[in-house]
Design a protein around this motif. Structure first.
Motif, mmCIF file in Angstrom:
data_model
loop_
_atom_site.group_PDB
_atom_site.id
_atom_site.type_symbol
_atom_site.label_atom_id
_atom_site.label_comp_id
_atom_site.label_asym_id
_atom_site.label_seq_id
_atom_site.Cartn_x
_atom_site.Cartn_y
_atom_site.Cartn_z
ATOM 1 N N ARG A 69 -5.476 -3.532 -4.221
ATOM 2 C CA ARG A 69 -5.903 -2.910 -2.973
ATOM 3 C C ARG A 69 -4.871 -3.176 -1.882
ATOM 4 N NH1 ARG A 69 -11.763 -3.505 -1.471
ATOM 5 N NH2 ARG A 69 -11.456 -4.750 -3.272
ATOM 6 N N LEU A 70 -4.350 -2.119 -1.282
ATOM 7 C CA LEU A 70 -3.456 -2.260 -0.142
ATOM 8 C C LEU A 70 -4.259 -2.360 1.148
ATOM 9 C CD1 LEU A 70 -0.712 0.324 -1.141
ATOM 10 C CD2 LEU A 70 -0.681 -2.157 -1.417
ATOM 11 N N ASN A 71 -5.255 -1.504 1.261
ATOM 12 C CA ASN A 71 -6.239 -1.618 2.337
ATOM 13 C C ASN A 71 -7.485 -0.849 1.918
ATOM 14 O OD1 ASN A 71 -6.081 1.180 3.300
ATOM 15 N ND2 ASN A 71 -4.093 0.597 4.103
ATOM 16 N N GLY A 72 -8.599 -1.206 2.483
ATOM 17 C CA GLY A 72 -9.852 -0.578 2.117
ATOM 18 C C GLY A 72 -10.926 -1.610 1.891
ATOM 19 N N PHE A 73 -11.989 -1.200 1.219
ATOM 20 C CA PHE A 73 -13.100 -2.114 0.994
ATOM 21 C C PHE A 73 -13.919 -1.696 -0.219
ATOM 22 C CE2 PHE A 73 -14.969 1.284 3.384
ATOM 23 C CZ PHE A 73 -16.249 1.403 2.903
ATOM 24 N N GLY A 81 -10.350 3.368 -0.013
ATOM 25 C CA GLY A 81 -9.113 2.845 0.528
ATOM 26 C C GLY A 81 -7.889 3.345 -0.197
ATOM 27 N N VAL A 82 -6.795 2.659 0.076
ATOM 28 C CA VAL A 82 -5.500 2.965 -0.522
ATOM 29 C C VAL A 82 -5.147 1.817 -1.461
ATOM 30 C CG1 VAL A 82 -3.079 3.454 -0.053
ATOM 31 C CG2 VAL A 82 -4.822 4.202 1.573
ATOM 32 N N PHE A 83 -4.802 2.155 -2.691
ATOM 33 C CA PHE A 83 -4.524 1.172 -3.727
ATOM 34 C C PHE A 83 -3.145 1.425 -4.318
ATOM 35 C CE2 PHE A 83 -8.982 1.346 -3.191
ATOM 36 C CZ PHE A 83 -9.508 0.140 -3.595
ATOM 37 N N LYS A 87 0.414 -0.798 -13.320
ATOM 38 C CA LYS A 87 1.293 -0.576 -14.456
ATOM 39 C C LYS A 87 2.756 -0.340 -14.108
ATOM 40 C CE LYS A 87 0.017 4.272 -14.784
ATOM 41 N NZ LYS A 87 -0.624 5.249 -15.596
ATOM 42 N N ASP A 88 3.047 0.055 -12.878
ATOM 43 C CA ASP A 88 4.427 0.359 -12.530
ATOM 44 C C ASP A 88 4.806 -0.419 -11.273
ATOM 45 O OD1 ASP A 88 6.909 1.408 -12.294
ATOM 46 O OD2 ASP A 88 6.292 3.482 -12.074
ATOM 47 N N SER A 89 5.483 -1.529 -11.457
ATOM 48 C CA SER A 89 5.818 -2.384 -10.317
ATOM 49 C C SER A 89 7.098 -1.944 -9.608
ATOM 50 C CB SER A 89 5.961 -3.838 -10.769
ATOM 51 O OG SER A 89 7.008 -3.936 -11.696
ATOM 52 N N LEU A 90 7.844 -0.999 -10.189
ATOM 53 C CA LEU A 90 9.094 -0.570 -9.576
ATOM 54 C C LEU A 90 8.882 0.481 -8.482
ATOM 55 C CD1 LEU A 90 11.349 -0.358 -12.741
ATOM 56 C CD2 LEU A 90 11.220 -2.186 -11.056
ATOM 57 N N THR A 91 7.831 1.248 -8.613
ATOM 58 C CA THR A 91 7.551 2.268 -7.606
ATOM 59 C C THR A 91 6.316 1.874 -6.812
ATOM 60 O OG1 THR A 91 6.188 3.533 -9.127
ATOM 61 C CG2 THR A 91 8.520 4.108 -9.024
ATOM 62 N N ASP A 92 6.233 2.370 -5.629
ATOM 63 C CA ASP A 92 5.088 2.082 -4.781
ATOM 64 C C ASP A 92 4.194 3.310 -4.669
ATOM 65 O OD1 ASP A 92 5.746 -0.520 -4.252
ATOM 66 O OD2 ASP A 92 6.893 -0.039 -2.456
ATOM 67 N N LYS A 93 3.667 3.731 -5.806
ATOM 68 C CA LYS A 93 2.756 4.871 -5.798
ATOM 69 C C LYS A 93 1.424 4.453 -5.199
ATOM 70 C CE LYS A 93 4.289 7.237 -9.945
ATOM 71 N NZ LYS A 93 3.831 7.665 -11.259
ATOM 72 N N GLU A 94 1.024 5.181 -4.189
ATOM 73 C CA GLU A 94 -0.278 4.909 -3.594
ATOM 74 C C GLU A 94 -1.325 5.772 -4.283
ATOM 75 O OE1 GLU A 94 0.216 5.550 0.600
ATOM 76 O OE2 GLU A 94 0.961 3.521 0.882
ATOM 77 N N VAL A 95 -2.478 5.192 -4.527
ATOM 78 C CA VAL A 95 -3.608 5.881 -5.122
ATOM 79 C C VAL A 95 -4.721 5.854 -4.095
ATOM 80 C CG1 VAL A 95 -5.273 5.882 -7.008
ATOM 81 C CG2 VAL A 95 -2.922 5.138 -7.425
#
Length: 143
Positions: A69-73, A81-83, A87-95
């Protein structure tokens, strides 16, 4: 204490309670507005506009994958929220996750080739109607 100070502090308390209640009500459910060419989703502070032309795929999923979790609840079967995917630590894909009921199926949207979005509504019939609409839009683009 002077009466003016009591009025000031009482108004601060009332204003604080009003703001907290309005935020709670705004996060209570996902608010969906369907336009002619897009879908707008609002849940409290979180807002996302998804153009139908940008949709790549729509599918049902039973569970959302484990994410950071990047932010949210999370509260009472809700997840918002935004997560970030594990599985992929090289890119910062937001879900983006706007889930009103973790027990029901969720709609997984992929749009703009790589942005993932999970959503469901409090009522599973409304979620099914949204899925059918999105599926028609995606299938219409592929033809």
């Amino acid at each position: 204490m002077k009466p003016e100070r009591k009025i000031f502090w009482n108004s601060i308390v009332v204003l604080t309670i009003a703001v907290c209640l309005s935020v709670l009500l705004a996060h209570y459910k996902n608010w969906v507005i369907q336009g002619s060419d897009n879908l707008k989703l609002l849940s409290g502070f979180y807002y996302k506009k998804v153009a139908f032309s940008d949709l790549d795929s729509v599918q049902w999923v039973a569970r959302i994958p484990p994410m950071e979790r990047l932010n949210g609840f999370s509260a009472l079967g809700k997840e918002k929220g935004v997560f970030r995917e594990f599985k992929d630590s090289l890119t910062d894909k937001e879900v983006y996750v706007y889930v009103d009921n973790l027990e029901h199926q969720k709609i997984k949207l992929v749009y703009k080739d790589s942005i993932h979005f999970f959503v469901n509504l409090k009522d599973s019939l409304d979620t099914d109607k949204m899925y059918q609409l999105l599926k028609r839009k995606v299938d219409g683009q592929k033809e």
